[in-house]
Scaffold this motif. Structure first.
Motif, mmCIF file in Angstrom:
data_model
loop_
_atom_site.group_PDB
_atom_site.id
_atom_site.type_symbol
_atom_site.label_atom_id
_atom_site.label_comp_id
_atom_site.label_asym_id
_atom_site.label_seq_id
_atom_site.Cartn_x
_atom_site.Cartn_y
_atom_site.Cartn_z
ATOM 1 N N GLY A 1 9.264 -3.444 4.401
ATOM 2 C CA GLY A 1 9.637 -2.941 3.071
ATOM 3 C C GLY A 1 8.554 -3.233 2.038
ATOM 4 O O GLY A 1 8.224 -2.369 1.222
ATOM 5 N N ILE A 2 8.001 -4.451 2.083
ATOM 6 C CA ILE A 2 6.911 -4.802 1.151
ATOM 7 C C ILE A 2 5.703 -3.899 1.385
ATOM 8 O O ILE A 2 5.071 -3.405 0.443
ATOM 9 N N ALA A 3 5.396 -3.649 2.669
ATOM 10 C CA ALA A 3 4.246 -2.798 3.001
ATOM 11 C C ALA A 3 4.446 -1.372 2.479
ATOM 12 O O ALA A 3 3.527 -0.776 1.897
ATOM 13 N N MET B 1 -3.854 -5.841 3.032
ATOM 14 C CA MET B 1 -2.566 -5.940 2.338
ATOM 15 C C MET B 1 -1.422 -6.142 3.339
ATOM 16 O O MET B 1 -0.440 -6.842 3.052
ATOM 17 N N ALA B 2 -1.527 -5.519 4.514
ATOM 18 C CA ALA B 2 -0.499 -5.677 5.545
ATOM 19 C C ALA B 2 -0.425 -7.136 6.016
ATOM 20 O O ALA B 2 0.669 -7.663 6.265
ATOM 21 N N PHE B 3 -1.576 -7.795 6.137
ATOM 22 C CA PHE B 3 -1.593 -9.208 6.523
ATOM 23 C C PHE B 3 -0.852 -10.049 5.481
ATOM 24 O O PHE B 3 -0.115 -10.975 5.818
ATOM 25 N N LEU B 4 -1.054 -9.703 4.202
ATOM 26 C CA LEU B 4 -0.382 -10.435 3.132
ATOM 27 C C LEU B 4 1.128 -10.175 3.176
ATOM 28 O O LEU B 4 1.930 -11.110 3.037
ATOM 29 N N ILE C 1 1.284 0.235 7.534
ATOM 30 C CA ILE C 1 2.537 0.171 8.300
ATOM 31 C C ILE C 1 2.271 -0.271 9.737
ATOM 32 O O ILE C 1 2.971 -1.147 10.272
ATOM 33 N N PHE C 2 1.255 0.306 10.377
ATOM 34 C CA PHE C 2 0.962 -0.069 11.766
ATOM 35 C C PHE C 2 0.611 -1.552 11.864
ATOM 36 O O PHE C 2 1.095 -2.263 12.763
ATOM 37 N N THR C 3 -0.229 -2.029 10.946
ATOM 38 C CA THR C 3 -0.655 -3.440 11.001
ATOM 39 C C THR C 3 0.523 -4.382 10.796
ATOM 40 O O THR C 3 0.652 -5.397 11.504
ATOM 41 N N THR C 4 1.392 -4.051 9.832
ATOM 42 C CA THR C 4 2.550 -4.914 9.580
ATOM 43 C C THR C 4 3.449 -5.004 10.816
ATOM 44 O O THR C 4 3.842 -6.105 11.236
ATOM 45 N N TRP D 1 -10.978 -5.416 -2.493
ATOM 46 C CA TRP D 1 -9.617 -5.107 -2.059
ATOM 47 C C TRP D 1 -9.428 -5.431 -0.581
ATOM 48 O O TRP D 1 -8.309 -5.619 -0.114
ATOM 49 N N SER D 2 -10.530 -5.455 0.180
ATOM 50 C CA SER D 2 -10.448 -5.805 1.599
ATOM 51 C C SER D 2 -10.442 -7.316 1.803
ATOM 52 O O SER D 2 -9.962 -7.806 2.816
ATOM 53 N N ILE D 3 -10.994 -8.049 0.840
ATOM 54 C CA ILE D 3 -11.171 -9.495 1.014
ATOM 55 C C ILE D 3 -10.041 -10.307 0.378
ATOM 56 O O ILE D 3 -9.460 -11.197 1.017
ATOM 57 N N ILE D 4 -9.721 -9.996 -0.891
ATOM 58 C CA ILE D 4 -8.801 -10.858 -1.650
ATOM 59 C C ILE D 4 -7.406 -10.970 -1.014
ATOM 60 O O ILE D 4 -6.897 -12.080 -0.810
ATOM 61 N N PRO D 5 -6.722 -9.832 -0.673
ATOM 62 C CA PRO D 5 -5.396 -9.995 -0.043
ATOM 63 C C PRO D 5 -5.459 -10.793 1.258
ATOM 64 O O PRO D 5 -4.557 -11.594 1.545
ATOM 65 N N PHE D 6 -6.540 -10.595 2.033
ATOM 66 C CA PHE D 6 -6.644 -11.332 3.304
ATOM 67 C C PHE D 6 -6.840 -12.825 3.067
ATOM 68 O O PHE D 6 -6.240 -13.657 3.763
#
Length: 255
Positions: free
Chosen positions: A152-154, A136-139, A60-63, A238-243
């Protein structure tokens, strides 16, 4: 690149929300260990807090931070700087500052009271969960220009991995109760970073017997050095693929 990373770290560490997050983790962690003479029970109490709060705050914070930094990002894009450098620098800056907050708030108390494999596993899992949900927040932020939709997505992603996923797994277990699903559960659990972290930490605490036959299956696979390596590799993915997906979209995004 270094200047952008440094700017993001300093900017985030001065944020009142991040300061509150760090202080909250520190007070809860110290309180749990000070109030309970049994360090293992204290660690177990802290486990659920880390598995729910750390991913929630990270995503949430990152988004919100990315949407609030839109004008800054547009300014950087107008400069002779590659979009890949901008996006990667922001990712490293945000991940680094949130990992620092986690280490100060929860990592130090855990390692002070638990200088053993369980403590190290919990700290490492907390750091990987932080980076994974920042990713995931970046995505989420790059998928839509609308701030409300992005948040909302986050929130949905966090709800899915923290709450809904367990419900779906229980539903499948009840529907296919007549079939041997223990080994399938190992694979299913592997695609949820929160579940994977929980299993790794519980196995280190040597209470897999409480998880029944499924716990024994988990112990056979994730209790071995190769299993541990695979588990941490999955958490890293999980840290690499969404980014990486978000980076590809950001490079072609019309700002």
């Amino acid at each position: 690149m270094n200047k952008i990373i440094k700017y993001a770290i300093v900017d985030i560490l001065r944020s009142k929300l991040v300061l509150f997050y760090t202080l909250f983790l520190f007070l809860i962690s110290m309180g749990v260990f000070e109030l309970d003479d049994n360090v293992s029970k204290g660690l177990l109490s802290l486990l659920n807090l880390i598995l729910f709060i750390v991913p929630l705050v990270s995503i949430i914070f990152t988004t919100i931070y990315l949407y609030n930094s839109n004008e800054f990002i547009e300014l950087l894009v107008s400069q002779p700087i590659k979009r890949r450098t901008i996006w990667l620098s922001l990712f490293l800056g945000i991940s680094g500052s949130l990992i620092f907050s986690f280490l100060v708030g929860a990592g130090i108390p855990i390692l002070v009271y638990n200088q053993n494999p369980t403590g190290y596993t919990m700290v490492l899992a907390g750091c990987l969960l932080t980076v994974g949900f920042v990713s995931m927040a970046f995505l989420a932020a790059v998928l839509t220009r609308d701030k409300a939709k992005g948040i909302g997505i986050a929130i949905f992603l966090w709800l899915y991995f923290a709450v809904l996923f367990d419900g779906l797994v229980l539903f499948l277990l009840f529907q296919f109760a007549d079939y041997p699903l223990e080994k399938a559960m190992v694979i299913v659990s592997s695609i949820n970073p929160i579940d994977l972290s929980r299993i790794l930490i519980l196995l280190q605490m040597d209470i897999s017997a409480l998880m029944g036959y499924t716990g024994a299956v988990f112990k056979v696979f994730f209790g071995t050095p190769i299993g541990l390596l695979v588990a941490f590799l999955l958490l890293t993915l999980w840290s690499i693929i969404p980014f990486v997906i978000s980076l590809k979209k950001f490079r072609h995004k019309d700002l």
